[in-house]
Design an enzyme around this catalytic site. Structure first.
Site, PDB file in Angstrom:
ATOM      1  CD  GLN A  24      -2.723  -0.811  -0.028  1.00 27.27           C
ATOM      2  OE1 GLN A  24      -3.219   0.352  -0.126  1.00 27.27           O
ATOM      3  NE2 GLN A  24      -2.772  -1.741  -0.855  1.00 27.27           N
ATOM      4  CG  HIS A  60      -1.093   2.229  -4.255  1.00 25.91           C
ATOM      5  ND1 HIS A  60      -1.223   2.055  -5.511  1.00 25.91           N
ATOM      6  CD2 HIS A  60      -1.580   0.839  -3.601  1.00 25.91           C
ATOM      7  CE1 HIS A  60      -1.828   0.981  -5.857  1.00 25.91           C
ATOM      8  NE2 HIS A  60      -1.958   0.375  -4.674  1.00 25.91           N
ATOM      9  CD  GLU A  75      -8.641   1.233  -0.414  1.00 23.53           C
ATOM     10  OE1 GLU A  75      -7.764   2.010   0.419  1.00 23.53           O
ATOM     11  OE2 GLU A  75      -8.913   1.361  -1.188  1.00 23.53           O
ATOM     12  CG  HIS A  76      -7.103  -2.713   0.852  1.00 22.89           C
ATOM     13  ND1 HIS A  76      -6.576  -1.460   0.474  1.00 22.89           N
ATOM     14  CD2 HIS A  76      -7.580  -3.297  -0.310  1.00 22.89           C
ATOM     15  CE1 HIS A  76      -6.859  -1.426  -0.832  1.00 22.89           C
ATOM     16  NE2 HIS A  76      -7.519  -2.413  -1.208  1.00 22.89           N
ATOM     17  CG  ASP A  83      -4.513  -4.133  -4.984  1.00 23.81           C
ATOM     18  OD1 ASP A  83      -5.496  -3.741  -4.503  1.00 23.81           O
ATOM     19  OD2 ASP A  83      -3.406  -3.998  -4.662  1.00 23.81           O
ATOM     20  CG  HIS A 115     -51.038  13.470  -2.090  1.00 23.90           C
ATOM     21  ND1 HIS A 115     -50.955  14.657  -2.428  1.00 23.90           N
ATOM     22  CD2 HIS A 115     -49.957  12.844  -2.230  1.00 23.90           C
ATOM     23  CE1 HIS A 115     -49.623  14.946  -2.819  1.00 23.90           C
ATOM     24  NE2 HIS A 115     -49.181  13.692  -2.666  1.00 23.90           N
TER      25      HIS A 115
END
Lengths: 437, 437
Positions: free
Chosen positions: B259, B262, B327-328, B361, B420
């Site tokens: 990670q 990235h 996230e992961h 991934d 209505h």
């Protein structure tokens, strides 16, 4: 007079496109003001919220009064008539039964490589529901937002509802109680959205905010999106009725007016394959407008945005309907189910003349929070899924990793992400090495 | 050195909260610039897009060159090695198989009153996928966005991918071809998002836009939200590994680095119940960093945002994990399935030491577009559902309307929405009147 369009008109396409592109909402640009309000609430918490409440709702209250006490809720609920209570309870039961069917299933399977894959759903821990005050403070909206949240399993559900000048709507509190809402705060506007998103000394932050509101509320929701989840930015309501000549023009007229009475920006459209029937409906609308309580609002909506469109065939009606992508679509035709199969874009479909749209607003079961302004092309009405999220699951075995790992490694190399590849390689080397599994 | 926290520290809670609240992204305020770009594209279409492409991507092209021709795509695809092609095809097949299981079911049932209720799912008609150019132009992201769209049944799928200085990534085009993408345009930035949302002379508008991008792309997506659907505003990537001492420190180290490499803003966190193991992982990270190709990026991320957290028990690890809402999430423990059942908030869970996150991934099957920045509290990874929408259905019979209509009428009255109520009453009167059904 509404807009009259006929497929046989030479300028039909141009007029239809103009109708589609009509700007109905004149949103004031309140974004700068809303940004300041959110910053103020983040910085000063309760103090900011209470100052803004004093200013906008003309109510001077202490922090301890922000939340309705159990006694206050009970006292307000006691004001509701038995008949209203019974109607709310029937609506709640039907909405709950419908939404319970939306609960998604977890999945898990093992593929040919031995990898186990799947996903699991879980509820949002805490959600906030914005309820407008004043004229548009609708108990039905409380049910439609709160019940899906509780069916999803939301542990903590908070409502904010402004009570300008201290005026409370007992039906809103009763609807909240019936739906199982946990906390009710008498605040509103952008400051309520900020308080729900960021929390204050009195209000714990939530993870998801839903519910309708004015331009300030909409701008605030757009701004806090990302920090919390939001539902959608709702626009003015719309109805499209596709009706053949075998209908009572008056039924269709009141259906059209049931949207028009919401708001001067609402839009009601009739598509019919019979010009005389279209005329008859327009006359029936005019007649009903003479006595309707909200005739000013409904009349303005019908005059500015209402339309009667005459087409050669119901197939053409379907084509136009998909271009409109209506929030509400009534199919008052001989075989509504068959016709509905050809419709691609609509928030909710009401099948047959015995299904007035108002049934869906209150008691049918499906949600009445629906995509407006052509957004049914890409979005859905509110549901249990809006209060849940999915976690994906993957479990490799050494053999599965041996089977697919080398391809992952290669793709990592092609993206110049070496460590990604190494995280696979380190394991593959063990498989092939002296300590091989 | 990363942050070291131990549950036994007196200031643990304060330090953990600080870690959670750390601002990792320094988003420049490009909103004004983006608003101008969108307005320009809406006003001038292709001309605006091409001027901006000339300016930002240093490419002077004619409108007819915006779209890659079939011959150009074929020529680029031919540059890809057989091994890379095979890896992409295996990944695509696995992603497709996983996502096909997400296709939702239509439902229809008749309740005790005779009302038929249900819903029907349909695909978005046209979707646009933004693919970044340059360093972060990932073929895997093309597969992860395009395959769910095609599985959903999206009829027209367009990609925009900027090619600065005319440089194209053949793998991106091949991934698009494998995924079944229909149109590929060599444009990028906010102008590409505007073109997809509003259309130009060359590019027809789409209904939904997904895919990652820089600050300009993110701001543009936020602005066109409502006109079209969008997926999410993705932040920098994150991983949380929960590992006991029975792991190879080097495996965990490369997982953390996968990670960190990235982006300098990425965040990698290890939670372990063994302090010595935590130290060993930190040492293994340092060792790997000596030779890693992207050591500058990964090193900065690890130093600024990396963390090793030592806890007394795995129960505590679960509690902290849910506060992080990663996230992961890798669970490298003896019984990862059992531990995973206690996790509530995570985008994707990787079960056991043989499941490095990088598998997810590329090739595991689940989507790699996942909620960042704690948004797993309220949102999910990309799925087939993001390219579909639900239409609710309701059909009353006269008897069903007689059963529930009066309650709808009463609720309409309580909300002062007379029309209505009248739309229900008109029908109920027929049931009771001289022409009774």
């Amino acid at each position: 007079m509404p807009h009259f369009l006929s497929q046989t008109d030479a300028d039909f396409e141009a007029r239809f496109t103009a109708l589609l592109g009509m700007k109905r909402e004149d949103s004031p640009d309140v974004d700068t003001a809303v940004a300041a309000i959110i910053a103020d609430v983040r910085a000063r918490g309760d103090s900011a919220v209470l100052e803004l409440t004093a200013k906008f709702d003309r109510m001077a209250i202490a922090p301890a009064q922000m939340r309705f006490s159990e006694a206050e809720i009970a006292a307000e609920c006691a004001k509701v008539s038995d008949a209203d209570r019974a109607a709310l309870e029937l609506a709640a039961a039907r909405i709950r039964a419908y939404h319970e069917r939306q609960l998604p299933k977890d999945e898990s399977w093992t593929d040919a490589t031995g990898a186990t894959l799947g996903w699991r759903w879980s509820a949002v821990s805490a959600a906030g529901l914005y309820v407008p005050g004043g004229l548009a403070s609708y108990p039905s909206s409380v049910l439609m937002n709160a019940i899906p949240a509780k069916v999803a399993g939301v542990g903590r559900l908070a409502i904010t509802v402004p009570t300008p000048d201290g005026v409370t709507n007992p039906l809103v509190l009763l609807a909240a109680r019936i739906a199982g809402v946990d906390e009710i705060y008498r605040i509103g506007g952008a400051q309520a959205i900020a308080a729900l998103a960021y929390g204050t000394q009195t209000i714990a932050p939530v993870d998801k905010i839903t519910g309708p509101g004015n331009a300030f509320v909409a701008a605030a929701k757009r701004r806090v999106f990302g920090k919390v989840g939001i539902d959608m930015i709702a626009g003015p309501s719309e109805i499209l009725v596709i009706a053949d000549k075998d209908n009572d023009p008056d039924w269709i007229a009141v259906d059209l007016l049931s949207q028009a009475e919401h708001d001067e920006s609402a839009q009601s459209i009739l598509i019919t394959d019979d010009a005389a029937f279209g005329e008859a409906v327009a006359q029936a609308v005019a007649k009903r407008l003479e006595t309707l309580e909200r005739r000013k609002i409904a009349g303005k909506s019908w005059e500015d945005f209402g339309a009667v469109i005459v087409v050669d065939s119901l197939d053409k009606a379907v084509e136009l309907s998909d271009r409109i992508a209506p929030e509400h679509l009534e199919l008052c035709v001989a075989d509504p189910v068959a016709l509905s199969r050809n419709i691609t874009h609509a928030g909710a479909i009401f099948l047959g003349a015995w299904t007035p749209e108002a049934i869906g607003d209150y008691i049918g079961g499906p949600n009445h929070v629906l995509p407006t302004a052509r957004s049914a092309r890409f979005s859905s009405g509110l549901s249990v899924l809006d209060f849940m999220k999915r976690t994906t699951l993957a479990q490799m075995t050494p053999q599965a990793l041996a089977a697919i790992g080398p391809s992952a490694e290669r793709l990592a190399q092609s993206e110049s992400l070496q460590a990604h590849g190494l995280s696979v390689r380190a394991r593959l080397d063990r498989l092939n090495g002296p300590d091989a599994v």
